[in-house]
Design a protein around this motif. Structure first.
Motif, mmCIF file in Angstrom:
data_model
loop_
_atom_site.group_PDB
_atom_site.id
_atom_site.type_symbol
_atom_site.label_atom_id
_atom_site.label_comp_id
_atom_site.label_asym_id
_atom_site.label_seq_id
_atom_site.Cartn_x
_atom_site.Cartn_y
_atom_site.Cartn_z
ATOM 1 N N ALA A 1 0.853 -1.184 0.000
ATOM 2 C CA ALA A 1 0.000 0.000 0.000
ATOM 3 C C ALA A 1 0.891 1.237 0.000
ATOM 4 O O ALA A 1 2.019 1.212 0.499
ATOM 5 C CB ALA A 1 -0.896 0.018 1.237
ATOM 6 N N GLY A 2 0.345 2.307 -0.533
ATOM 7 C CA GLY A 2 1.070 3.580 -0.524
ATOM 8 C C GLY A 2 0.494 4.491 0.546
ATOM 9 O O GLY A 2 -0.134 4.031 1.503
ATOM 10 N N GLY A 3 0.707 5.776 0.379
ATOM 11 C CA GLY A 3 0.219 6.731 1.362
ATOM 12 C C GLY A 3 1.055 6.692 2.636
ATOM 13 O O GLY A 3 2.143 6.110 2.680
ATOM 14 N N GLY A 4 0.508 7.274 3.700
ATOM 15 C CA GLY A 4 1.272 7.406 4.944
ATOM 16 C C GLY A 4 1.033 6.308 5.971
ATOM 17 O O GLY A 4 1.925 5.966 6.751
ATOM 18 N N THR A 5 -0.162 5.717 5.960
ATOM 19 C CA THR A 5 -0.504 4.762 7.030
ATOM 20 C C THR A 5 0.464 3.587 7.143
ATOM 21 O O THR A 5 0.848 3.211 8.242
ATOM 22 C CB THR A 5 -1.950 4.251 6.844
ATOM 23 N N PRO A 6 0.894 2.999 6.013
ATOM 24 C CA PRO A 6 1.701 1.771 6.152
ATOM 25 C C PRO A 6 3.144 2.009 6.607
ATOM 26 O O PRO A 6 3.823 1.054 7.001
ATOM 27 C CB PRO A 6 1.701 1.162 4.756
ATOM 28 N N ARG A 7 3.621 3.250 6.575
ATOM 29 C CA ARG A 7 5.046 3.483 6.857
ATOM 30 C C ARG A 7 5.510 2.873 8.181
ATOM 31 O O ARG A 7 6.518 2.151 8.203
ATOM 32 C CB ARG A 7 5.380 4.973 6.799
ATOM 33 N N GLU B 1 0.553 3.428 -7.782
ATOM 34 C CA GLU B 1 1.709 4.341 -7.766
ATOM 35 C C GLU B 1 1.297 5.683 -8.327
ATOM 36 O O GLU B 1 0.448 5.769 -9.231
ATOM 37 C CB GLU B 1 2.869 3.748 -8.560
ATOM 38 N N ARG B 2 1.885 6.699 -7.755
ATOM 39 C CA ARG B 2 1.666 8.042 -8.289
ATOM 40 C C ARG B 2 2.543 8.203 -9.520
ATOM 41 O O ARG B 2 3.675 7.695 -9.558
ATOM 42 C CB ARG B 2 2.044 9.077 -7.236
ATOM 43 N N CYS B 3 2.081 8.929 -10.516
ATOM 44 C CA CYS B 3 2.876 9.114 -11.745
ATOM 45 C C CYS B 3 3.868 10.261 -11.546
ATOM 46 O O CYS B 3 3.722 11.357 -12.099
ATOM 47 C CB CYS B 3 1.949 9.362 -12.939
ATOM 48 N N GLY C 1 -13.259 6.941 0.669
ATOM 49 C CA GLY C 1 -13.517 5.514 0.466
ATOM 50 C C GLY C 1 -12.694 4.900 -0.647
ATOM 51 O O GLY C 1 -12.861 3.720 -0.964
ATOM 52 N N HIS C 2 -11.775 5.667 -1.239
ATOM 53 C CA HIS C 2 -10.922 5.058 -2.287
ATOM 54 C C HIS C 2 -9.926 4.094 -1.653
ATOM 55 O O HIS C 2 -9.593 4.194 -0.476
ATOM 56 C CB HIS C 2 -10.205 6.125 -3.114
ATOM 57 N N THR C 3 -9.445 3.173 -2.483
ATOM 58 C CA THR C 3 -8.345 2.307 -2.069
ATOM 59 C C THR C 3 -7.462 2.080 -3.282
ATOM 60 O O THR C 3 -7.934 2.194 -4.422
ATOM 61 C CB THR C 3 -8.842 0.971 -1.492
HETATM 62 C C1 6PG Z 1 -1.881 6.150 -2.305
HETATM 63 C C2 6PG Z 1 -2.498 4.960 -1.654
HETATM 64 C C3 6PG Z 1 -3.891 5.290 -1.244
HETATM 65 C C4 6PG Z 1 -3.821 5.398 0.262
HETATM 66 C C5 6PG Z 1 -4.994 6.148 0.795
HETATM 67 C C6 6PG Z 1 -4.809 6.398 2.295
HETATM 68 O O1 6PG Z 1 -1.127 5.987 -3.269
HETATM 69 O O2 6PG Z 1 -2.136 7.246 -1.775
HETATM 70 O O3 6PG Z 1 -2.358 3.831 -2.271
HETATM 71 O O4 6PG Z 1 -4.868 4.368 -1.609
HETATM 72 O O5 6PG Z 1 -3.771 4.086 0.811
HETATM 73 O O6 6PG Z 1 -5.057 7.379 0.115
HETATM 74 O O7 6PG Z 1 -3.680 7.231 2.439
HETATM 75 P P1 6PG Z 1 -3.080 7.536 3.904
HETATM 76 O O8 6PG Z 1 -2.557 6.233 4.428
HETATM 77 O O9 6PG Z 1 -1.968 8.524 3.647
HETATM 78 O O10 6PG Z 1 -4.212 8.079 4.723
#
Ligand code: 6PG
Length: 243
Positions: free
Chosen positions: A41-47, A74-76, A147-149
């Motif tokens: 997973a991306g974003g901040g939560t999984p760090r 992935e972000r482009c 609600g996106h994932t």
């Molecule tokens: C991304 C993630 C996205 C992320 C959610 C939650 O590339 O941003 O894959 O789906 O999991 O936006 O993001 P946070 O963990 O930062 O709240």
């Protein structure tokens, strides 16, 4: 939808639950099939989970030589960009464990979005059985307040993509392009773990739990299981007790 859900005291407890699940499922996959395919997973939560997994106590128990890492989306942006999901995982985990470089399969965001998606789809085809869905042993996912994932945002084309397993997605809400696994790919997984922390996600999680068909609620593997690992503050509006 039957929602497999565990509530933990805080974000660090969620991180520990993710690291525990990773080690257990990785060892099981290698024992049964000789390798472990995981989508990050991306974003901040999984760090925090990635950083914990990189510590000796966890890293020493995971089969890195037989682990293959992919991304759910992935972000482009360039791979060294501050917004890159690859960069976050590299800094938090991959540079700190003995995973062979050839086992790290990032999205080639140097390419235009559609070309990057096609290249990534070929990467998946090479790793998994060509022509069948990419069946990850573990998919880690977060959830946005809408609600996106992954990068399956509400009212975007990729959310309704049912032929391809990977596609480029124009996310008008953020005026960005993403590359993302689609629902057919996510729902082919053996195990899915959602990581949700923060009070700001509580209302959305209650909507998912209440059955609203938000994108995250549509991840429900046909021949696999999904479990939501939720910190107490994010579960505040749910009728559940602490795990
Ligand atoms: C991304 C993630 C996205 C992320 C959610 C939650 O590339 O941003 O894959 O789906 O999991 O936006 O993001 P946070 O963990 O930062 O709240």
């Amino acid at each position: 939808m039957r929602l497999g859900l565990s509530v933990y005291a805080d974000a660090q407890a969620v991180a520990r639950a993710v690291a525990d699940a990773w080690v257990r499922l990785a060892r099981e996959a290698v024992e049964k099939r000789g390798r472990f395919g995981v989508a990050l997973a991306g974003g901040g939560t999984p760090r925090p989970a990635y950083e914990l997994l990189a510590t000796l106590d966890f890293a020493s128990r995971a089969p890195w030589k037989r682990t293959h890492v992919f991304w759910g989306d992935e972000r482009c942006v360039p791979p060294d960009h501050a917004d890159s999901n690859y960069r976050m995982a590299r800094e938090a985990l991959l540079d700190r464990v003995p995973i062979p470089p050839e086992n790290v399969h990032r999205v080639l965001t140097e390419l235009p979005p559609d070309e990057a998606a096609r290249a990534y789809a070929q990467t998946l085809q090479r790793f998994f059985s060509p022509g069948s869905p990419p069946r990850f042993d573990l998919v880690l996912l977060g959830m946005g307040e809408d609600g996106h994932t992954a990068s399956l945002f509400p009212e975007t084309a990729a959310l309704e993509e049912h032929a391809r397993y990977v596609c480029a997605n124009r996310v008008s809400q953020r005026d960005v392009w993403r590359v993302t696994l689609t629902l057919p790919a996510l729902n082919a997984a053996r195990h899915v773990r959602f990581l949700v922390t923060g009070r700001a996600k509580a209302a959305t999680l209650a909507r998912v739990h209440g059955g609203e068909p938000l994108p995250a609620a549509r991840v429900d593997p046909d021949n696999g299981e999904v479990t939501w690992l939720v910190a107490a503050e994010a579960a505040a509006l749910l009728p559940v007790r602490l795990a």
